[in-house]
Scaffold this motif. Structure first.
Motif, PDB file in Angstrom:
ATOM      1  N   PRO A 104       0.792  -1.231   0.000  1.00 32.15           N
ATOM      2  CA  PRO A 104       0.000   0.000   0.000  1.00 32.15           C
ATOM      3  C   PRO A 104       0.822   1.277   0.000  1.00 32.15           C
ATOM      4  O   PRO A 104       0.855   2.021   0.966  1.00 32.15           O
ATOM      5  CB  PRO A 104      -0.800  -0.130   1.293  1.00 32.15           C
ATOM      6  N   SER A 105       1.540   1.550  -1.111  1.00 30.20           N
ATOM      7  CA  SER A 105       2.324   2.770  -1.167  1.00 30.20           C
ATOM      8  C   SER A 105       2.646   3.085  -2.620  1.00 30.20           C
ATOM      9  O   SER A 105       2.521   2.242  -3.509  1.00 30.20           O
ATOM     10  CB  SER A 105       3.632   2.623  -0.370  1.00 30.20           C
ATOM     11  N   GLY A 106       3.064   4.320  -2.864  1.00 28.73           N
ATOM     12  CA  GLY A 106       3.547   4.704  -4.180  1.00 28.73           C
ATOM     13  C   GLY A 106       2.493   5.251  -5.112  1.00 28.73           C
ATOM     14  O   GLY A 106       2.820   5.670  -6.219  1.00 28.73           O
ATOM     15  N   PHE A 107       1.225   5.279  -4.724  1.00 30.13           N
ATOM     16  CA  PHE A 107       0.199   5.817  -5.605  1.00 30.13           C
ATOM     17  C   PHE A 107      -0.671   6.805  -4.847  1.00 30.13           C
ATOM     18  O   PHE A 107      -0.722   6.809  -3.624  1.00 30.13           O
ATOM     19  CB  PHE A 107      -0.653   4.710  -6.225  1.00 30.13           C
ATOM     20  N   THR A 108      -1.337   7.646  -5.607  1.00 32.27           N
ATOM     21  CA  THR A 108      -2.082   8.747  -5.004  1.00 32.27           C
ATOM     22  C   THR A 108      -3.582   8.637  -5.215  1.00 32.27           C
ATOM     23  O   THR A 108      -4.346   9.331  -4.533  1.00 32.27           O
ATOM     24  CB  THR A 108      -1.610  10.085  -5.590  1.00 32.27           C
ATOM     25  N   GLU A 109      -4.014   7.804  -6.155  1.00 28.05           N
ATOM     26  CA  GLU A 109      -5.425   7.643  -6.436  1.00 28.05           C
ATOM     27  C   GLU A 109      -5.745   6.189  -6.726  1.00 28.05           C
ATOM     28  O   GLU A 109      -4.843   5.385  -7.004  1.00 28.05           O
ATOM     29  CB  GLU A 109      -5.852   8.487  -7.650  1.00 28.05           C
ATOM     30  N   VAL A 110      -7.016   5.862  -6.671  1.00 23.44           N
ATOM     31  CA  VAL A 110      -7.484   4.526  -7.061  1.00 23.44           C
ATOM     32  C   VAL A 110      -8.662   4.704  -8.003  1.00 23.44           C
ATOM     33  O   VAL A 110      -9.552   5.523  -7.751  1.00 23.44           O
ATOM     34  CB  VAL A 110      -7.921   3.700  -5.834  1.00 23.44           C
ATOM     35  N   GLU A 111      -8.636   3.948  -9.091  1.00 25.64           N
ATOM     36  CA  GLU A 111      -9.759   3.996 -10.029  1.00 25.64           C
ATOM     37  C   GLU A 111     -10.524   2.684  -9.966  1.00 25.64           C
ATOM     38  O   GLU A 111      -9.949   1.609 -10.140  1.00 25.64           O
ATOM     39  CB  GLU A 111      -9.281   4.231 -11.458  1.00 25.64           C
ATOM     40  N   SER A 112     -11.815   2.764  -9.701  1.00 29.78           N
ATOM     41  CA  SER A 112     -12.688   1.598  -9.690  1.00 29.78           C
ATOM     42  C   SER A 112     -13.557   1.630 -10.941  1.00 29.78           C
ATOM     43  O   SER A 112     -14.189   2.656 -11.226  1.00 29.78           O
ATOM     44  CB  SER A 112     -13.572   1.582  -8.436  1.00 29.78           C
ATOM     45  N   ALA A 134     -10.351  -2.417  -8.689  1.00 30.70           N
ATOM     46  CA  ALA A 134      -9.654  -1.229  -8.199  1.00 30.70           C
ATOM     47  C   ALA A 134      -8.231  -1.209  -8.735  1.00 30.70           C
ATOM     48  O   ALA A 134      -7.470  -2.166  -8.533  1.00 30.70           O
ATOM     49  CB  ALA A 134      -9.654  -1.204  -6.670  1.00 30.70           C
ATOM     50  N   ILE A 135      -7.869  -0.121  -9.424  1.00 31.71           N
ATOM     51  CA  ILE A 135      -6.542   0.028 -10.025  1.00 31.71           C
ATOM     52  C   ILE A 135      -5.831   1.235  -9.414  1.00 31.71           C
ATOM     53  O   ILE A 135      -6.399   2.340  -9.382  1.00 31.71           O
ATOM     54  CB  ILE A 135      -6.643   0.242 -11.549  1.00 31.71           C
ATOM     55  N   PRO A 136      -4.606   1.079  -8.896  1.00 33.90           N
ATOM     56  CA  PRO A 136      -3.863   2.231  -8.372  1.00 33.90           C
ATOM     57  C   PRO A 136      -3.484   3.200  -9.507  1.00 33.90           C
ATOM     58  O   PRO A 136      -3.127   2.770 -10.613  1.00 33.90           O
ATOM     59  CB  PRO A 136      -2.614   1.606  -7.753  1.00 33.90           C
ATOM     60  N   TRP A 137      -3.533   4.489  -9.202  1.00 36.60           N
ATOM     61  CA  TRP A 137      -3.130   5.526 -10.151  1.00 36.60           C
ATOM     62  C   TRP A 137      -2.114   6.458  -9.496  1.00 36.60           C
ATOM     63  O   TRP A 137      -2.116   6.640  -8.275  1.00 36.60           O
ATOM     64  CB  TRP A 137      -4.346   6.350 -10.601  1.00 36.60           C
ATOM     65  N   ARG A 149       4.145  -9.921 -10.208  1.00 35.91           N
ATOM     66  CA  ARG A 149       3.766 -10.964 -11.166  1.00 35.91           C
ATOM     67  C   ARG A 149       2.483 -11.672 -10.777  1.00 35.91           C
ATOM     68  O   ARG A 149       1.686 -12.071 -11.631  1.00 35.91           O
ATOM     69  CB  ARG A 149       4.912 -11.980 -11.294  1.00 35.91           C
ATOM     70  N   ASN A 150       2.260 -11.822  -9.494  1.00 37.88           N
ATOM     71  CA  ASN A 150       1.080 -12.553  -9.030  1.00 37.88           C
ATOM     72  C   ASN A 150       0.024 -11.641  -8.394  1.00 37.88           C
ATOM     73  O   ASN A 150      -0.879 -12.119  -7.716  1.00 37.88           O
ATOM     74  CB  ASN A 150       1.501 -13.627  -8.027  1.00 37.88           C
ATOM     75  N   CYS A 151       0.167 -10.325  -8.615  1.00 40.98           N
ATOM     76  CA  CYS A 151      -0.808  -9.386  -8.058  1.00 40.98           C
ATOM     77  C   CYS A 151      -1.901  -9.089  -9.080  1.00 40.98           C
ATOM     78  O   CYS A 151      -1.652  -9.080 -10.284  1.00 40.98           O
ATOM     79  CB  CYS A 151      -0.135  -8.076  -7.656  1.00 40.98           C
ATOM     80  N   ALA A 152      -3.096  -8.832  -8.592  1.00 45.26           N
ATOM     81  CA  ALA A 152      -4.220  -8.500  -9.455  1.00 45.26           C
ATOM     82  C   ALA A 152      -5.090  -7.462  -8.769  1.00 45.26           C
ATOM     83  O   ALA A 152      -5.053  -7.319  -7.540  1.00 45.26           O
ATOM     84  CB  ALA A 152      -5.043  -9.749  -9.771  1.00 45.26           C
ATOM     85  N   PRO A 153      -5.880  -6.726  -9.532  1.00 45.61           N
ATOM     86  CA  PRO A 153      -6.751  -5.721  -8.923  1.00 45.61           C
ATOM     87  C   PRO A 153      -7.786  -6.367  -8.004  1.00 45.61           C
ATOM     88  O   PRO A 153      -8.445  -7.331  -8.394  1.00 45.61           O
ATOM     89  CB  PRO A 153      -7.437  -5.064 -10.135  1.00 45.61           C
TER      90      PRO A 153
END
Length: 316
Positions: A104-112, A134-137, A149-153
């Motif tokens: 949970p770091s490095g992004f400022t927004e989330v797009e659903s 939910a996609i980090p932006w 590699r094994n992460c998904a929204p």
């Protein structure tokens, strides 16, 4: 009962009920539905000790835009429906990040955004399943630096139901949960998904996805459905396994039988539960046996899962 004691009891119960679900440290697979719902407008309702908000939408006003607003609320959000892709951008905080994402770091927004919209009939009632991912932006664009590699929204799901009362039809939010599961990999939600029947009048969404740790491949089956007012993961199991592509495998590469592979077929059959089918998983092939550090001979096994206590459980 003395009214004063009744008031104190209700106030104490409401406080503990809200406090109980404020533990955001649970992993995404954990069932903490009310805590997850604090990310949307339900937060204010929980503060007022309302178990679940009742959204009443006139039949002719229900659409994907309305559904998305109900699911994701209106605070700190930015909606975009201009190009037909229904999505909402919102600013997370530390609690929201911990609920949704592994790193949970490095992004400022989330797009659903909506990834599934399915209408069906259950009994005499029309219903609609809607899933969002939910996609980090970061800096106004998708932040792929988060994904491994094994992460998904992570996905959220809701079921809306159409009811007719006094000759007027309205849609109601029947079940909803935020951050249910994350079936997929490489930053993408699995495309191998379908709506299935898990009972004579019961629908669910089934995902198949492959994880590839250390050069091998693991295939998983995830099933999501609405149960007792919650939309949640009711089944999750590994259904396939191989070590293809693994360059070295501690000792096995020196043996004649050094490669294994197994896969499964999945069937839904009638059982003792009149409302939910049983799940039969038949697995065959070869597998690695850790105790002997050897690959097994060909095997075939069948496992049966029954619906019990709001999820599918293996019959021992």
């Amino acid at each position: 009962m003395n009214p004063r004691f009744l008031f104190i009891f209700i106030a104490l119960y409401s406080f503990l009920d809200n406090f109980r679900f404020l533990d955001y440290r649970k992993p995404i697979e954990a069932k903490s539905s009310i805590a997850l719902k604090q990310l949307v407008t339900v937060a204010s309702d929980r503060a007022k000790s309302i178990p679940r908000p009742i959204y009443k939408i006139p039949e002719d006003e229900f659409n994907l835009e309305t559904a998305l607003r109900v699911m994701h609320g209106s605070q700190d959000t930015e909606y975009n429906f201009s190009d037909g892709n229904y999505r909402v951008r919102w600013k997370p905080n530390e609690e929201k990040n911990n609920l949704l994402f592994y790193k949970p770091s490095g992004f400022t927004e989330v797009e659903s955004s909506i990834v599934l919209d399915y209408s069906y009939v259950e009994g005499d009632r029309t219903k609609n399943i809607i899933l969002t991912q939910a996609i980090p932006w970061k800096d106004h664009q998708r932040y792929d630096g988060w994904f491994c590699r094994n992460c998904a929204p992570p996905i959220s799901g809701a079921v809306f139901a159409l009811r007719t009362e006094n000759e007027k039809s309205n849609w109601y939010l029947e079940s909803y949960d935020f951050g249910i599961a994350a079936p997929g990999g490489g930053g993408r939600l699995s495309s191998d998904r379908e709506v299935i029947s898990i009972g004579s009048a019961k629908k669910a969404v089934m995902f198949r996805h492959v994880s590839s740790p250390s050069g091998g491949n693991l295939e998983f089956l995830t099933i999501l459905s609405d149960v007792a007012g919650n939309f949640e993961r009711i089944f999750f199991e590994k259904i396939g396994d191989d070590n293809h592509g693994h360059p070295l495998l501690s000792g096995l590469q020196k043996r004649q039988k050094s490669v294994w592979e197994n896969s499964s077929t999945v069937k839904f059959v009638s059982g003792q539960n009149p409302d939910y089918y049983d799940i039969l998983i038949e697995t065959s092939g070869t597998r690695y046996v850790q105790e002997t550090n050897l690959v097994s001979d060909e095997f075939r096994e069948i496992k049966r899962y029954i619906f019990k206590d709001e999820k599918y459980t293996l019959v021992e």
